[in-house]
Every structure is written in structure tokens, then in C-alpha cells.
Design a protein around this motif. Structure first.
Motif, PDB file in Angstrom:
ATOM      1  N   MET A 133       7.278   2.308   6.113  1.00  0.00           N
ATOM      2  CA  MET A 133       6.221   2.853   5.263  1.00  0.00           C
ATOM      3  C   MET A 133       6.470   4.329   4.970  1.00  0.00           C
ATOM      4  SD  MET A 133       2.980   0.933   6.978  1.00  0.00           S
ATOM      5  CE  MET A 133       1.666   1.571   5.982  1.00  0.00           C
ATOM      6  N   ALA A 171       0.847  -1.195   0.000  1.00  0.00           N
ATOM      7  CA  ALA A 171       0.000   0.000   0.000  1.00  0.00           C
ATOM      8  C   ALA A 171       0.880   1.243   0.000  1.00  0.00           C
ATOM      9  CB  ALA A 171      -0.928  -0.011   1.207  1.00  0.00           C
ATOM     10  N   ALA A 172       1.893   1.245   0.869  1.00  0.00           N
ATOM     11  CA  ALA A 172       2.769   2.411   0.956  1.00  0.00           C
ATOM     12  C   ALA A 172       3.496   2.641  -0.362  1.00  0.00           C
ATOM     13  CB  ALA A 172       3.765   2.220   2.093  1.00  0.00           C
ATOM     14  N   ALA A 198       2.684   1.580  -3.367  1.00  0.00           N
ATOM     15  CA  ALA A 198       1.768   1.934  -4.456  1.00  0.00           C
ATOM     16  C   ALA A 198       1.351   3.395  -4.373  1.00  0.00           C
ATOM     17  CB  ALA A 198       0.537   1.034  -4.416  1.00  0.00           C
ATOM     18  N   ILE A 199       1.054   3.856  -3.156  1.00  0.00           N
ATOM     19  CA  ILE A 199       0.653   5.254  -3.018  1.00  0.00           C
ATOM     20  C   ILE A 199       1.806   6.169  -3.412  1.00  0.00           C
ATOM     21  CG2 ILE A 199      -0.080   7.056  -1.421  1.00  0.00           C
ATOM     22  CD1 ILE A 199      -1.482   4.917   0.197  1.00  0.00           C
TER      23      ILE A 199
END
Ligand SMILES: Nc1ncnc2c1ncn2[C@@H]1O[C@H](COP(=O)(O)OP(=O)(O)OP(=O)(O)O)[C@@H](O)[C@H]1O
Ligand SMILES: [Mg+2]
Lengths: 298, 260, 316
Positions: free
Chosen positions: B162, B102-103, B105-106
Motif C-alpha cells: 500500500m 483504496a491505496a 485510488a488515493i
């Protein structure tokens, strides 16, 4: 001039009604952080209970004042009974879950209770107009005001004043204030939060039933009255700020006058003026007029 | 050397509480700055203002010469300032790997929501990046554990990993070792600091343990009552009598021990 | 790359489409409504994955339905493909607009504000003569590229249309779930602050979800209007929204398929319950919802996942 006065008096009466139905909802939310959809059921049961009581009492030709008391008394007793069953039987198992999940639980119970009403009272409507007729009316200039309506405004005002006093000056009120402020702190200070929850829920339930009982003489007690009330009470409470008694009062006044003005000036918008006001208020004050969102500390 | 981060007359008030005031300083690139101060001295408030969680009541913040005062946190992150949190902020119901995906990708995507609805999350690039980051912060062996089950130290590392996913140039660590036993603190700081060194990141870290500050910081800011009362090399700051009275106490280890 | 889920889904749609002519009329009609509503539920699933429950999704449903009805009444446009797209687009635009307000809210405030929005539309519809007032009005039968089937054939054609819309929606939504924006649903539900600090706007993510769910609801409403051939304000009422929420919770947010199975099961049970136990429908609904929340918080869809997991565990 006449219109202005009519708007004022209608608004006040409508506000009184809204406050009566919203106060229990906001109390339960403030203390328990539960958006209680069954509030509509309490209202409906209160109204049906009152209508039944009116039937029993007035058929025997007993006194009018006593009749109203009997109606209110029976309604609140029913509210209390359902409140106990609900809180002890279901809600206490979901305390601590997501707020949204609890809303869904109360929504489910609301659906069930809607059918229970049909099982108990059947699909026909009831009337309990006797107290309204007995109270009569007075003329103020060209306008006729129902004494019953005036009584309702007085009751709402008294309830608001009493609520204020109870929260500020009684032991239970002070405990409540602590619980509202922070439940963990309250628990840490040795306050029995569980008991406070139960008591609050029962008071809220009785207030909902009271609203129904008081309104019963003014309306046709029929299926679906609970639905309308929840949506209205939600709007009122959201405008003032969830969980705040002053908020409910101000919200009721704003909506009451807003609707009365709409009815007299632009009747087309009557049905949605409340929600438009709500959307407008929330657009500027996301958490209602009377509550401040606590910024999350990180 | 010109400063990567400059702060001028920063002030934050909450009603009548003055949480930070008169803070002015410049941080050159790749410096490691320790921030010390008693509980409530305003350290987190300072970090919050720089990273956009709070907007300052007064003053300005410059990052690489651009004014970033009052920008929303996500914009500041995208500009290149990232942070970790006093209480680790992770996604508890996801696994460590998923947290890192998630980290990553963002951090990778363009800042358009539509574009993000069209790119898949688990691209090979994001996966490689997540793997590398887990390796760097030595949390690979927890990769399939849900974040909610992680030991405190690992959760802290994940939080920092992250924050680093977006390749920040400045990283603010708010008490990276809080809630961790004394024995583990140094190990954790070693892992973090060497990882950050390899990425040439400018670091500001809040820390209660003076030994750790002395070991890892090039420079120390001592906060007291919302403002900086000393700003020098660690030895000098720790020897400062005001710092000894107000922050480290007469026994230098006192504060850290109490906080742990 | 086609996963196993996609294949099963494609097979299911193909079998339904091919088998429809063999099914009894009532079942075709029922499935048409069920799948039209499933589109709305699919939109709700998107929101529910981030923990958002709109109590006013009927707003978009009604917009889609009324768009079709109004086109039929005031314009010569009759083509079902055009009117369904028009319904979806109108609802999407409304969702985009109200999204500026709604996307700032979470939890019950989101639920309530969404409810308020739908009640505004309800009020407007009830009070506006040109929109049919309380009774609503009749919806023109559509044409399929000029073809105007009648009777049973029309029902079949509509069913195929709904099925086609569902298939497209299912594929797109499944793809959305795998995208960065879609996959962030759980991170947003878990910890918004972290998401913001990683560099993406949670409000905008939610705004996007609202628009997608609005488009789906509008499409569902448009199809429902064609199927029922009537629109009325009840379509915007909060009990309609409540029904969608109900199916969503029951189905769970686990998969795209759950929305379709859940919606079909719901319509079937309803038609049976209304026959067998008239007057107890809400009681059944409420009890089922209560039991689901208390004992299967992830929805009925999770039962399947659980079974599969058990199978995998017992497999050698
Ligand atoms: N959101 C807020 N609202 C009101 N007061 C706040 C808020 N955030 C911080 N404060 C106050 O500002 C002061 C500084 O707090 P801050 O969290 O910055 O301290 P700190 O140095 O990080 O302390 P600690 O070591 O305990 O983390 C404290 O007095 C605190 O109570
Ligand atoms: Mg702090």
C-alpha cells in the motif's frame, strides 16, 4: 457593584448546581470511558424520589432537617437500585464496544426510563419546596441570599474536596487512578477492573440522583428535567475535559459565571451562552481544558 | 551524486525525554539504508519526523532539495516519501484487494476533495494497478481475504504494498520483519527488496536482525540514545566496538533474537 | 449502467408516485414527512458509515426549515423549488462553516460538539422575537411554478415534490458512495492514520461528508416545513436529532434504500403506537434501539442482506 455581586453569587450557586450534576458523569467517563446519557435519568429519578419523600415526610409534619436527609437518602437509594439493574443487566454486556455504540445504548435506556417515570409518577409535576422555605434567607446589603443556595455551594465544595481526597489518598481512589491511566496495565497488575467498573458506575448513579434530590426543592419536578441536565452536564464536562474532576469543577465555574453574567448583562444570550463557551473552548483546546490527547503511537 | 534526502541537526524532545538529537545525513538516490539500534534508541522517532507524523523540535529535512520539515504526512506522501509501519497499518475490515484499491485510488487522484467525490473508486486503472502490486508483492492468493484474518507476514507485505501504491521515490520501512519468525524473515525481505529494486526506490529500513541488515543494506545507520553513532558500510558498522557493545551485543544475533 | 438496486429503486419511486392519488390522505401526509425526514437520515448514513454520529443534525434541519419560513415571511419568494434549494444551500453553508470545527473531532466529541452547535441555534431561535420565539411561526403555502394547488391536491403535489427530491438525492448519494471520497468511509473508520499516510486528508473527507449531510438535512427541513406549514425551535432541539439518529441506527448504513424504508417504517410505527399505546412511545423506541444495537449491530437493513446471502448459499 450590585450587579457584580449578583453575578458572583448567582454564578457560584449555578456552578454548584452544575458541578453536582456533572461530577457523576465525568467520574463514569473517566473510569469507564462511557458517556452515560442515563445520567439524566438518575437525576430525574433522584428529583422525583426526593419529591415523593418530601410528600411523605412533611405531610406528617416531621422535622425539616430530617426531611432533607430522608429525601436525599431515598433518592440515592433509587439511584443505586437503577444503577445496579442497568450495569448488571445491560452495560456489562457492551463493555469493550465502540464508545459511540455505548452512548447509543445509554441513550436507548434513557428513552425507556423517561417513560418509566411517567408510568410510576404520572404526567403531573411535583413540588418539594419545604426544605427551601425552612432554610430561610439572609440579607447581604441589598441582596437576599437563600440559605439553601449557600448550603448547595458548601455541599458542592465539600464534594469536590472529598473527591480530591478520595482519589489521592484512599485505596479505592488509587486503584481508580491506575484504571483511569490504563485499564490494561491495571488488569495486568491484578486489579479487578470489573469490580471497579461496577462500583464506579453505582457511585456515579448515586451522584446523579443526589443532584436531582438537591435540586428538587428549587425546581418544579416535572417531565423532561433529565433531558436538560444531560445536555448541560455534557457541556460542563467537555469544557473541563472529559473524565477529570478538576475539569468538571472549573467547567462548572466557567459556565456558572458565564451564564450569570449573561443573565444580568445580556439576557438574550442566556440560553446558549453555555454552548457557545463550549464551542469556543473546544475550538482552542480540542479535548477540554484539563485533558491532553495522547498522540497515537505508530 | 546529489542527495535525494538530506537531514540537518534533527532533534525531537517529548517533555524532558530526548528521543532524537544531532542527526545529520544525506541519502543518495536508490541507496538502501539499514537503520539499527536498541529498543527506544529513536529509530521510529526518526522515521516519524521524516514522514511528517511528528514535527521535529529542531533541524530541517530536505527532499529533492525542497524543505519538507513539519509538513503534514499526507503532503509528504504526495511529494514522494512513503512509509510502512512497525505494526502493520491496513484496513482490517476490507479485503486485500479492497485495501489495494483504496491505496491506488488515493494515490492516483488529484489532491482535491471535490474531485475525489466525483471520480469512482474502482476504475479499471486502479484495479489493474492493484492487481500488479499484489502480484509484485506475492500476495495475490490472499486477494479475497479480509485483512483482519491475514497472517502477520502477509499483513506486513500488504502494508508495504500500500505504501508503494503512490510510486514513492523514498520509502521508509519501520521494522518490516517485526513479529515474523526467523525462518520467514529472509523470504519476506527478498520479496520486498526485489520489488523495490525494480521500482528504483530509495529505501531506509529499520531492522533488529544484523544478518538481514548485512545482507540487504548498502549502508547502515546505528542509533544509540537518539543519535547516530555510526554511519558506514554494513561490515564496518557491525565491526564497530561501540555498535557491538550498545546494539548488537557481544553475541551479534542477540538483539534480533530477543526482539523476534 | 443501471444496477439491479437502481432499477428496483426507480420502480419503487414510480409506483409510489403513480399510486399516491389512490392512497388515503393521512397516508400521503405521513409519507411526505417520512420521506422529507429520510433525506436527513440519508445524510446521517453518510456520516455513520465512517462511524460518526452527530447528535445535533437538527441544526441543519432547522436551518432549512427556517430558511423557507423566513423567505415566506419577509420576501415574495414562494416557489417551492426555489425555497427548497434555498433551504438546502443555507444549511450547506452553515455545515461548511461549522465543519471547520467539527471535522477535527471524532466519536463522542463529534457527537457532543454537534449537539452543542444545534443547542446554540435552539437558544437563538427561542430567544429571538423576529424568528418567532418559542411558538415559531406559520409557513406560507408555496407555489409550483405559479400553480397554487389547494387541499388534497396540494398534499399530493408536495408528496411528488418530496419524492422527486428523494429520487435525485438517492441517485447522487449512491454515486457518491462509489466515488473515492465516499468509498473511503470504511477505511477512515478502520484506520485514519493509514488513510493520511496514503496521501489524503481525513479531516477534509469528513468536512465534505458534513457538508453533504448538511445539505440533505436542510433540504429535508425545508420540505418538512412546507408539509407541516409551521416551524418552531423544537426542530433544532436535540430530541429531534435523537430521532434521526434513532432511525439511522435502526436502518443501518448498508444502503441508500435503508434510509427511506427505515424512515417510512418509523413514521408508520409511531402513528400506530401513539394511537394504541399512548405514553409508551419512548419505551418502544428505546427498547427497539437497544435490541437493534445488541442483536443487529448493522441495522435492520442487514437482515435483508443476510437473507439474500442465505438464499445465494442454498441456491444450487
Ligand atoms: N509520543 C511519544 N511521547 C513520549 N515519548 C516518546 C514518544 N514516542 C517515542 N517516545 C520515546 O522516545 C524514545 C525513542 O522511541 P522510538 O519509538 O523512536 O524508539 P525505537 O528506536 O523505534 O524503539 P523500538 O525498537 O522499540 O521500536 C523512547 O524513549 C520512547 O519512549
Ligand atoms: Mg520503533
Amino acid at each position: 457593584m450590585l450587579t457584580a455581586f449578583a453575578i458572583f453569587s448567582d454564578g457560584l450557586v449555578y456552578a454548584a448546581y452544575l458541578f453536582l450534576v456533572a461530577v457523576g458523569l465525568t467520574l463514569i467517563f473517566g473510569v469507564m470511558k462511557i458517556l452515560n446519557v442515563t445520567h439524566g435519568s438518575f437525576y430525574a429519578f433522584g428529583a422525583y424520589g426526593a419529591a415523593t419523600a418530601a410528600g411523605v415526610w412533611f405531610d406528617r409534619g416531621w422535622s425539616d432537617a430530617g426531611g432533607l436527609l430522608f429525601m436525599v437518602g431515598l433518592a440515592m437509594l433509587i439511584g443505586l437500585a437503577i444503577g445496579i439493574v442497568l450495569e448488571r443487566g445491560i452495560l456489562r454486556f457492551v463493555y469493550g464496544k465502540d464508545e459511540v455504540v455505548i452512548v447509543l445504548v445509554t441513550y436507548a435506556v434513557f428513552l425507556i426510563l423517561e417513560d418509566v417515570i411517567v408510568l410510576v409518577w404520572g404526567p403531573r409535576s411535583y413540588a418539594a419546596y419545604q426544605p427551601m422555605v425552612a432554610a430561610g434567607s439572609i440579607d447581604v446589603g441589598d441582596l437576599t441570599l437563600s440559605n439553601y443556595d449557600i448550603g448547595m455551594v458548601v455541599l458542592a465544595a465539600a464534594l469536590a474536596a472529598f473527591g480530591y481526597w478520595a482519589l489521592k489518598f484512599t485505596r479505592y481512589g488509587k486503584l481508580l487512578t491506575v484504571v483511569i491511566f490504563d485499564r490494561e496495565v491495571a488488569a495486568a497488575y491484578g486489579i479487578n477492573v470489573k469490580v471497579i467498573y461496577t462500583v464506579t458506575f453505582l457511585i456515579g448513579a448515586m451522584l446523579g440522583a443526589l443532584g436531582g434530590a438537591v435540586m428538587a426543592p428549587k425546581i418544579s419536578v416535572t417531565l423532561g428535567i433529565g433531558v436538560e441536565v444531560i445536555v448541560l452536564a455534557f457541556a460542563v464536562v467537555a469544557i473541563g475535559g472529559m473524565g477529570s474532576i478538576e475539569g468538571a469543577l472549573i467547567g462548572a465555574l466557567i459556565v456558572g459565571f458565564g451564564r450569570a453574567a449573561a443573565v444580568h448583562l445580556v439576557p438574550q444570550v442566556e440560553l446558549f451562552v453555555i454552548y457557545a463557551v463550549m464551542a469556543l473552548v473546544l475550538g482552542f483546546r480540542p479535548h477540554g481544558l484539563f485533558t491532553q490527547p495522547a498522540p497515537r503511537k505508530i | 551524486m546529489s542527495a535525494i534526502l538530506s537531514v540537518r541537526d534533527l532533534e525531537k524532545t517529548f517533555g524532558s525525554v530526548v528521543a532524537a538529537r544531532d542527526i545529520s545525513l544525506d541519502v543518495p538516490a536508490q541507496q538502501t539504508v539499514g537503520i539499527i539500534g536498541a529498543n527506544g534508541a529513536g529509530k521510529t522517532t526518526f522515521v516519524n519526523m521524516i514522514t511528517g507524523h511528528l514535527s521535529p523540535s529542531k533541524g530541517s529535512i530536505l527532499f529533492e532539495g525542497n524543505d519538507i520539515t513539519g509538513l503534514p504526512s499526507r503532503t509528504i506522501t504526495r511529494l514522494g516519501i512513503s512509509r510502512s509501519f512497525q505494526v502493520a497499518q491496513v484496513f482490517p475490515s476490507l479485503t486485500v484487494t479492497e485495501n489495494m484499491w483504496a491505496a491506488a485510488a488515493i494515490a492516483r487522484g488529484r489532491d482535491s476533495i471535490i474531485a475525489r467525490a466525483l471520480t469512482p473508486l474502482d476504475t479499471p486503472e486502479a484495479k489493474t494497478e492493484a492487481d500488479a502490486a499484489m502480484e509484485l508483492f506475492q500476495i495475490t492468493r490472499y486477494r479475497d481475504a479480509r485483512a483482519v484474518t491475514l497472517p502477520q507476514g502477509v499483513r506486513k507485505l500488504l502494508d508495504i504494498a500500500m505504501a508503494v501504491a503512490g510510486s514513492p521515490r523514498v520509502l521508509l520501512l519501520d521494522e518490516p520483519t517485526s513479529g515474523i519468525s526467523i525462518e520467514e524473515k529472509f523470504g519476506l525481505m527478498d520479496v520486498v527488496m526485489s520489488a523495490l529494486k525494480t521500482r528504483r526506490i530509495t529505501v531506509l529500513f529499520v531492522e533488529h536482525d544484523m544478518e538481514i541488515v548485512g545482507r540487504f543494506a548498502d549502508r547502515v545507520l546505528a542509533f544509540y540514545d537518539g543519535t547516530v553513532i555510526a554511519d558506514e558500510r554494513p561490515e564496518t558498522v557491525l565491526a564497530n566496538p561501540r555498535v557491538q557493545t550498545f546494539i548488537s551485543g557481544t553475541k551479534p544475533a542477540g538483539e534480533g533474537a530477543v526482539h523476534a | 449502467m443501471a444496477s439491479r438496486g437502481t432499477l428496483i429503486g426507480a420502480a419503487a419511486f414510480a409506483i409510489l408516485a403513480a399510486g399516491a392519488p389512490l392512497l388515503p390522505q393521512w397516508l400521503v401526509s405521513l409519507s411526505t414527512i417520512a420521506f422529507a425526514n429520510a433525506l436527513v437520515v440519508l445524510g446521517l448514513v453518510i456520516l455513520w458509515r465512517t462511524g460518526l454520529v452527530p447528535f445535533g443534525q437538527a441544526l441543519f434541519y432547522a436551518i432549512g426549515a427556517y430558511a423557507v419560513a423566513l423567505l415566506g415571511r419577509y420576501t415574495p419568494v414562494r416557489d417551492v423549488f426555489v425555497v427548497v434549494i434555498a433551504g438546502a444551500v443555507c444549511a450547506g453553508i452553515v455545515a461548511y462553516l461549522v465543519g471547520f470545527l467539527l471535522a477535527r473531532y471524532r466519536e463522542i466529541f463529534f457527537a457532543m460538539l454537534s449537539l452543542a452547535m444545534s443547542m446554540i441555534l435552539y437558544g437563538v431561535l427561542v430567544k429571538t422575537e423576529t424568528l418567532g420565539s418559542t411558538d415559531g411561526f406559520h409557513v406560507e403555502a408555496g407555489s409550483f411554478f405559479g400553480w397554487r394547488p389547494q387541499g388534497a391536491m396540494r398534499n399530493l403535489a408536495l408528496f411528488w415534490l418530496v419524492l422527486g427530491c428523494c429520487a435525485v438525492a438517492a441517485v447522487l448519494v449512491a454515486r457518491y458512495f462509489r466515488s473515492v471520497a465516499g468509498a473511503l468511509a470504511i477505511p477512515v473508520r478502520d484506520n485514519e492514520i493509514r488513510v493520511e499516510f496514503l496521501g489524503i486528508s481525513v479531516d477534509r473527507l469528513i468536512h465534505l461528508k458534513l457538508v453533504i449531510s448538511g445539505i440533505l438535512a436542510g433540504m429535508g427541513g425545508a420540505l418538512a416545513a412546507l408539509a407541516v406549514q409551521h416551524v418552531d425551535p423544537q426542530m433544532a432541539y436535540w430530541t429531534t436529532s435523537g430521532g434521526f439518529v434513532f432511525v439511522t441506527i435502526l436502518a443501518g448504513a448498508g444502503s441508500v434504500a435503508a434510509a427511506f424504508v427505515g424512515s417510512l417504517a418509523f413514521e408508520l410505527v409511531r402513528s400506530i403506537a401513539v394511537d394504541l399505546l399512548p405514553g409508551a412511545w419512548q419505551l418502544i423506541l428505546g427498547s427497539a434501539l437497544l435490541l437493534t444495537i445488541l442483536f443487529l449491530p448493522e441495522g435492520l437493513g442487514s437482515l435483508y442482506a443476510r437473507l439474500r446471502r442465505r438464499k445465494e448459499e442454498t441456491a444450487p
